[in-house]
Design an enzyme around this catalytic site. Structure first.
Site, PDB file in Angstrom:
ATOM      1  N   SER A 356       0.630   7.702 -13.731  1.00 46.12           N
ATOM      2  CA  SER A 356      -0.448   7.801 -12.758  1.00 46.12           C
ATOM      3  C   SER A 356      -1.619   8.615 -13.312  1.00 46.12           C
ATOM      4  O   SER A 356      -2.060   8.391 -14.441  1.00 46.12           O
ATOM      5  CB  SER A 356       0.093   8.402 -11.449  1.00 46.12           C
ATOM      6  OG  SER A 356      -0.819   8.216 -10.396  1.00 46.12           O
ATOM      7  N   ASP A 640       2.704   1.523 -10.766  1.00 45.99           N
ATOM      8  CA  ASP A 640       2.836   2.966 -10.902  1.00 45.99           C
ATOM      9  C   ASP A 640       4.279   3.383 -10.608  1.00 45.99           C
ATOM     10  O   ASP A 640       4.873   2.978  -9.609  1.00 45.99           O
ATOM     11  CB  ASP A 640       1.877   3.625  -9.900  1.00 45.99           C
ATOM     12  CG  ASP A 640       1.751   5.122 -10.070  1.00 45.99           C
ATOM     13  OD1 ASP A 640       2.743   5.762 -10.455  1.00 45.99           O
ATOM     14  OD2 ASP A 640       0.668   5.654  -9.797  1.00 45.99           O
TER      15      ASP A 640
END
Length: 805
Positions: A356, A640
């Site tokens: 991320s 993610d």
């Protein structure tokens, strides 16, 4: 088939490891006890996991055919040379069952050479394989219809060429199809330049074992065509060429006309693979480790004040692990690394992992080949400029034109674009002044001498109609390779996104700029309703009850010995339309980054479920359904890692990396202990050595700045230093041991938890004051726990020395 109400039944057979075609029996009309008495033949490789799918349907002339059930049957259960009659019960209460007879025979031939890592299989040459006879029958008598699939598994290349006899031709197309090939279907235009076409013939890459055929559809309005009446052709007006009957290396004319001839030539493909099959570290990473040791050894000697140099087998592997959180995690990564730099601990680290928003900071750092050997203040000041600037320009007319141009170019290059790519371009604007041409493979310059820790970026591969709790696969990215950890399959980082088939690189696409990867690593827009539900609930039981596939193990009424590598026979019963609609609605993701799968065409080894490396990450509901796993998909769907657990730790727990110490830097919003609890639970379920996290309820309510967890009793368990993102003693101390005066107390009030906190995960702009405070806080939390860091490093060195003895 017995026990079915009056129906128009037929049975489908699907064995993807042996054929591209799903075949079916004839339909028995208006019968509750249909008997087909048809036999089908498959040529199979015994070292491949062959799972036959037998589907029972009710034919309907008006609506879609009703799907009663499907049986998943592991062919490895059939003893060689024996005839076995199996009874598959779909519903014991209604006494419905499907009777199928199997017979497995050996077929003589040259020995086969395969390449395998124990999970995936690549086959090279014609082999000594088996023939599977499948008879869909109710009794032993009756005539049987036969379908043959006798083929080799070698990858071949078919060249198709048009030789024109007249220069002036009207523009006409010939459609060419080889089912199951990499190219599948291509159109060949007669009016194109014959000189160019003769030098660049149309090519198909195919595997022999799937009995490939070239289907040719000629122009509709055509004069008289003459075709060779040989075994290559099955239709006079539309040639069908059985490719396995073609002589290797010889040009064969399959269609003739007054204006052109159509010819083909089959060639064997190279046996060299472009996919690395293996769980060991790459040669490049092993070379990096050798070079990195000299930096780590010197740093540890200095930090721990050792009198003698450390020997190679005394040097612990230290990793810095970060978690995600948008701009908050980018900012805190800089602060933590600044503290570690001042303690000379960065030089003690071998790996640095992220997901991320922390990947944004990492990607910025590794543009500089010597970033860890320099003062980080310059990097931090540069980041401050972009974090605090106005972001309104990201949606200006000029910028939108730039986005459109870049996405069009990316699509023309052959990449599959999505909203995630647009997000990546927005990230590029958020973090840079102009176009960023940096690529992941460029970061090799930052590790080619071992001068910096090796960066590892983490994502997960997901699947449509499944939550991340049900299906996810860890994917790691380094400057050297990109790979799926569970399968032990890796490719060079510059080839990620290119098109592969059977382990070979078919079409090299330009390497993606790193902004597109940053968009994928931080894909906030891949959420779905089920993820939102899970934010407030700890179980998916409610949704599973109504939406999960109904797949159950069933008992076969046949006495067959059960061997460890064999899978239990399973019965799939399709859900109703309402359940399917609900499942689609709650699992559908807004957007997913899709890249060509480099596993396409590979197959699973017959013993893959017994492989320790695979079992380490075997955690999805489809792991026992080989026909539905990733090697059958055209694309990887990457999101993610935070949509499962906010952690980048899994690559560090590969036993090949032998990590001794992990500095767990947590930058999560909300509960600081939740990601660690989730990780600990997950690793325990997977049987992966990881220290137990033991904290009292009182400690959980008021976390300190650092915790040290270790398990000296379990071999291979790393020492864990956990740094939650908290504002504890920093409120009263501006530096370790230095109290704040009354005028400085305001600077210690860093709001991390309230609803008015400036550090929301979705905030992309900070005030300079807020940015500076967060950097200073995370730097302080590292410096203030120097004693625990040194304790962990010293313990790791002592362990290595004891292990020598």
């Amino acid at each position: 088939m017995r026990g079915v109400s009056q129906s128009d039944c037929y049975v489908t057979l699907w064995l993807p490891t042996a054929s591209t075609e799903k075949i079916q029996t004839k339909t028995i009309k208006n019968c509750k006890d249909p008997v087909w008495n048809e036999t089908f033949y498959y040529r199979i490789q015994s070292q491949v996991k062959n799972v036959l799918e037998l589907g029972v349907y009710d034919e309907d002339d008006v609506t879609q055919d009703d799907h009663f059930f499907t049986v998943y049957f592991d062919v490895a259960k059939i003893p060689l040379g024996e005839r076995v009659l199996m009874y598959f019960k779909s519903d014991p209460k209604r006494e419905e069952e499907l009777e199928v007879e199997f017979r497995l025979e050996n077929i003589s031939g040259p020995s086969e050479t395969i390449m395998t890592n124990g999970v995936l299989v690549v086959t090279f040459v014609f082999c000594d394989v088996s023939c599977l006879h499948v008879s869909s029958t109710h009794n032993s008598g009756g005539a049987r219809e036969t379908v043959s699939c006798f083929t080799s598994r070698k990858v071949c290349c078919l060249e198709v060429q048009v030789d024109e006899k007249k220069r002036k031709l009207s523009r006409k197309d010939i459609s060419l199809t080889v089912k199951g090939s990499y190219e599948e279907t291509q159109d060949l235009t007669l009016a194109s330049d014959p000189i160019i076409r003769s030098s660049c013939p149309t090519k198909f890459h195919y595997v022999k074992y799937k009995q490939p055929a070239l289907d040719v559809v000629l122009p509709k309005k055509k004069p008289y065509y003459s075709f060779h009446t040989c075994s290559y052709n099955t239709k006079a007006d539309s040639p069908n060429v059985a490719l396995n009957s073609l002589p290797i290396g010889e040009k064969v004319t399959i269609a003739e006309d007054k204006k052109f001839d159509l010819s083909v030539k089959a060639e064997d493909c190279s046996e060299d693979l472009d996919v690395r099959l293996g769980f060991d570290l790459s040669t490049e990473e092993q070379d990096f480790l050798c070079k990195r040791r000299k930096y780590v050894a010197a740093a540890l000697k200095k930090v721990l004040q050792l009198e003698e140099d450390l020997q190679d087998d005394e040097i612990p592997v230290v990793a810095i692990m970060t978690t995600g959180g948008g701009m908050r995690s980018l900012t805190t990564t800089y602060g933590s690394l600044l503290g570690l730099e001042k303690l000379n601990v960065i030089d003690c680290a071998t790996y640095l992992t992220g997901l991320s928003g922390t990947t944004w900071a990492m990607a910025n750092l590794y543009r500089d080949a010597d970033w860890s050997q320099k003062d980080l203040d310059g990097k931090i000041n540069e980041a401050r400029k972009h974090v605090t600037k106005s972001k309104m320009g990201s949606f200006s007319t000029e910028r939108m034109k730039y986005y459109n141009k870049q996405l069009c170019q990316r699509k023309q290059e052959g990449h599959k674009t999505s909203f995630i790519d647009l997000w990546g371009l927005i990230v590029e604007y958020l973090l840079h002044d102009g176009k960023d041409s940096h690529k992941l493979s460029d970061q090799r310059q930052a590790v080619n001498q071992g001068q910096n820790p090796l960066p590892i970026y983490v994502a997960i591969n997901v699947k449509d109609n499944y939550s991340t709790l049900d299906f996810k696969e860890w994917v790691e990215f380094t400057p050297y390779e990109v790979g799926l950890m569970k399968y032990g399959a890796f490719i060079r980082s510059e080839d990620f996104g290119s098109e592969f088939f059977m382990g070979r690189l078919m079409k090299r696409l330009p390497e993606s700029r790193i902004c597109y990867l940053e968009g994928m690593w931080s894909s906030l827009f891949s959420l779905n309703l089920l993820y939102i539900w899970n934010l407030s609930h700890t179980s998916e039981d409610f949704w599973h009850k109504w939406t999960r596939d109904r797949v159950n193990d069933i008992e076969e009424e046949s006495v067959l010995p059960m061997r460890p590598h064999e899978q239990k026979t399973q019965l799939f019963t399709p859900a109703g339309p309402l359940s399917r609609a609900l499942r689609t609605a709650i699992t559908d993701r807004i957007s997913v980054a899709q890249y060509h799968s480099f596993l396409k065409g590979l197959q699973l080894h017959n013993d893959y479920l017994e492989n320790d490396k695979f079992c380490r990450w075997k955690d999805t509901v489809l792991d026992t359904s080989p026909n539905q796993l990733t090697e059958t998909a055209d694309y990887l769907s990457l999101v993610d890692t935070g949509f499962f657990i906010n952690t980048s730790c899994p690559p560090l727990l590969r036993p090949e990396r032998k990590v001794d110490v992990i500095l767990h830097l947590n930058y999560s919003a909300g509960s600081q202990i939740l990601p660690l609890d989730q990780s600990s639970k997950y690793y325990a379920e997977q049987g992966i050595p990881f220290p137990k996290v033991v904290l009292s309820e009182e400690e959980r309510k008021s976390l300190k700045e650092c915790y040290l967890f270790e398990d000296a009793e379990t071999a291979g368990t790393p020492i864990l230093l956990f740094f939650p993102l908290v504002n504890d003693t920093y409120q009263s101390y501006k530096a370790p041991g230095v109290m704040r005066c009354s005028s400085e107390m305001e600077e210690g009030k860093v709001d991390l938890t309230s609803r008015f906190s400036p550090y929301s995960t979705y905030s992309v702009t900070y005030k300079e004051k807020d940015y500076d405070q967060l950097v200073k806080l995370t730097e302080y939390n590292i410096l203030n726990n120097k004693h625990l860091i040194l304790q962990a490093l010293r313990t790791a060195v002592e362990r290595k020395r004891r292990h020598k003895k």
